[in-house]
Design a protein around this motif. Sequence first.
Motif: not given
Lengths: 228, 425
Positions: A98-103, B12, B16, B322, B325
């Motif tokens: 799980y990563l935050i794709s916008e970052f 951010t 998006a 997100s 997370i």
Amino acid sequence: MSNGDPVIETRKVSKYFHDPVTAQVLKEVDLVVKRGEYASIVGKSGCGKSTLMYILSTMDTDYEGELYLDGERVTGLSHDRLSRIRNEKIGFVFQFHYLISEFSVLDNIILPGLKLGRFERPELEERAMGHLRTMGIEHQARNMANQISGGEKQRVAIARALINDPLILMCDEPTGNLDSRNSAIVEEIFKRIAAEHHRSLLVVTHDDELAARTDRIITMDDGRIVAL
Amino acid sequence: MAFRLLLGISSTLLRARLRQSIVAAVGVTFSIAMYIALSGFMNGLNSLLDGLILNRTPHIRLYNEIRPADQQPLERAFELHSAAGNGTVHHFINRVKPKGEEARVRNALGIMDALRKDPRVLGIAPKVAAQVMFNVGTIEVNGAVNGIDPKEEDRLLHFSDYLVKGTVAQLASTNNGIVLGKGLADKMQVGIGDVVQVTSIQGDRTMLKVVGFYQSGMADFDNVQCFATVSTVQNLLVKPRNYITDIQVRLHDLAQAPAMAREYAARFGVDAIDIQTANAQFETGSAVRNIISYVVSIVLLVVAGFGIYNILNMLIYEKLDSIAILKATGFSGGDVRTIFINLSLIIGICGGLVGLLLGWLLQLAIDRIPFKFDALPTVTTYPVDYDPLYPTIGILFALATTFIAGWFPARKASQVDPVEIIRGK
Ligand SMILES: Nc1ncnc2c1ncn2[C@@H]1O[C@H](COP(=O)(O)OP(=O)(O)O)[C@@H](O)[C@H]1O
Ligand SMILES: [Mg+2]
């Protein structure tokens, strides 16, 4: 605190699910993980490993029994306190990266560090770059998180889990979704973390080879710990 | 630091989803702009129309109505008689008409002095009304000349708004000058600088020089009414300096007029009428127009609010991972809520600020649209009220709407259980 003190301790932790029917998934689990220990949890699918990990990570608060972290009783603490404890003391790596794709990769890693606020951004970036370097993916630092491969993502997730120097790194089947080459890389990273940082590692795995290389194998069956 | 971090995360996430965010912001922009333009226009129109009555009408007018005595003289005498125990007496002398009474306010100069000292009074403008005849060639035309103090009449009753030719200063400085009603001037075929002959009811003749024309938009009025200085009319009537028929009073607070009119009537022994009594109906119209502009703006803002609510719900649904997370790595529910409320407020503030600008431009545009209004000859374009109250209300309302629209999705996001999301994969 020195090696050998308990980092995580459960006392008779039980967990029930009520949907669709009431079922006891964890049955009075007593478990101690010591500082600097590299332990693995193995067991059949559905025996309650993930459920236990979520409780240990303080994300799941709906259980019976008690949980101690770093000597402090965390059962019954407020959600805000638990967030803080997670942020500071626990690193968690999931099966799915799980990563935050916008970052960017780098921002993903330092976000928990910015939240903790112990270090300023430049220092956090430096530390993150250090982790990326040891994992051999420093060239990806400025890329967006959704532009890198699965194996790389999992390494980024590990770097993120390490950014605040947690007491314990918990991983739920971290190689379960990776090919053998990437699994080997991740395994190698774990071994190095265990050796270098004197940090506890608790890894749930299906991979017998990975388990065999840990200091201790904890075997679960049907919600119970059957072998320590 | 902590807030900056959350704000950074908000922006951010917003970048998006830039397109939807802009669409949501445009909704806010439009409703704010419409509110500002509409309010400015509606209220401009309101004050214009109200002004037709409010600006021209004194808040209180003191005058002396010629009428029979409230109590017939004989009656009073007989009452005294019977009160003294002499039994009831009947009499036949009734309906004694007023005689030798003038339309002037008694002790007008003294009253005016007293009024000037009253702190509730903004100012006073004396008036001398005279019925006259204008001699045009061989025929005679009826008219009325009002003797006024031009400067005070303008300051208190916006006299210059209705001057189509000539100025207040010219009227004040010209000896024996007169401002003719436009209709009357047309009837008499006279222009600026011409001299007209005026005959008073008593038969005194005076030559007056035309210095301007007056147009109120009411034909009956413009065909009859003329204006000159107080002293000119006093001379024309061959009356002394203290001959004043009306004292027009403007107050600081309009609402006090009825009570003060009663007070003055009792104190000075004159007739006094207040503006509310004189124009009972004018307030309803502006109230209705105000309600309309608020309803339209609220509807627009609610629609914009739903737009924001929608995009946030969508964004939160897309970003469940997100959110999970963030929470798993130590962000609290409050942090997550702040992130999404910030997001909503960024949309609201950006949309709102552009809306302010657009609203102002719309106001300028409306202000350019030609508009001819007979009742106000000096007005050439649609009236706009540039009161800073409307942009202020607009932006506050936009912030409130976006905050509320953001609050519910943000609360939902803050309650996301990360375990459920992570396990669900
Ligand atoms: N949300 C849930 N509702 C009901 N039952 C659940 C839920 N999550 C897990 N379970 C059940 O709990 C048991 C343990 O699940 P889990 O801890 O994921 O096992 P493992 O990770 O060891 O494979 C399983 O039998 C699973 O079906
Ligand atoms: Mg599992």
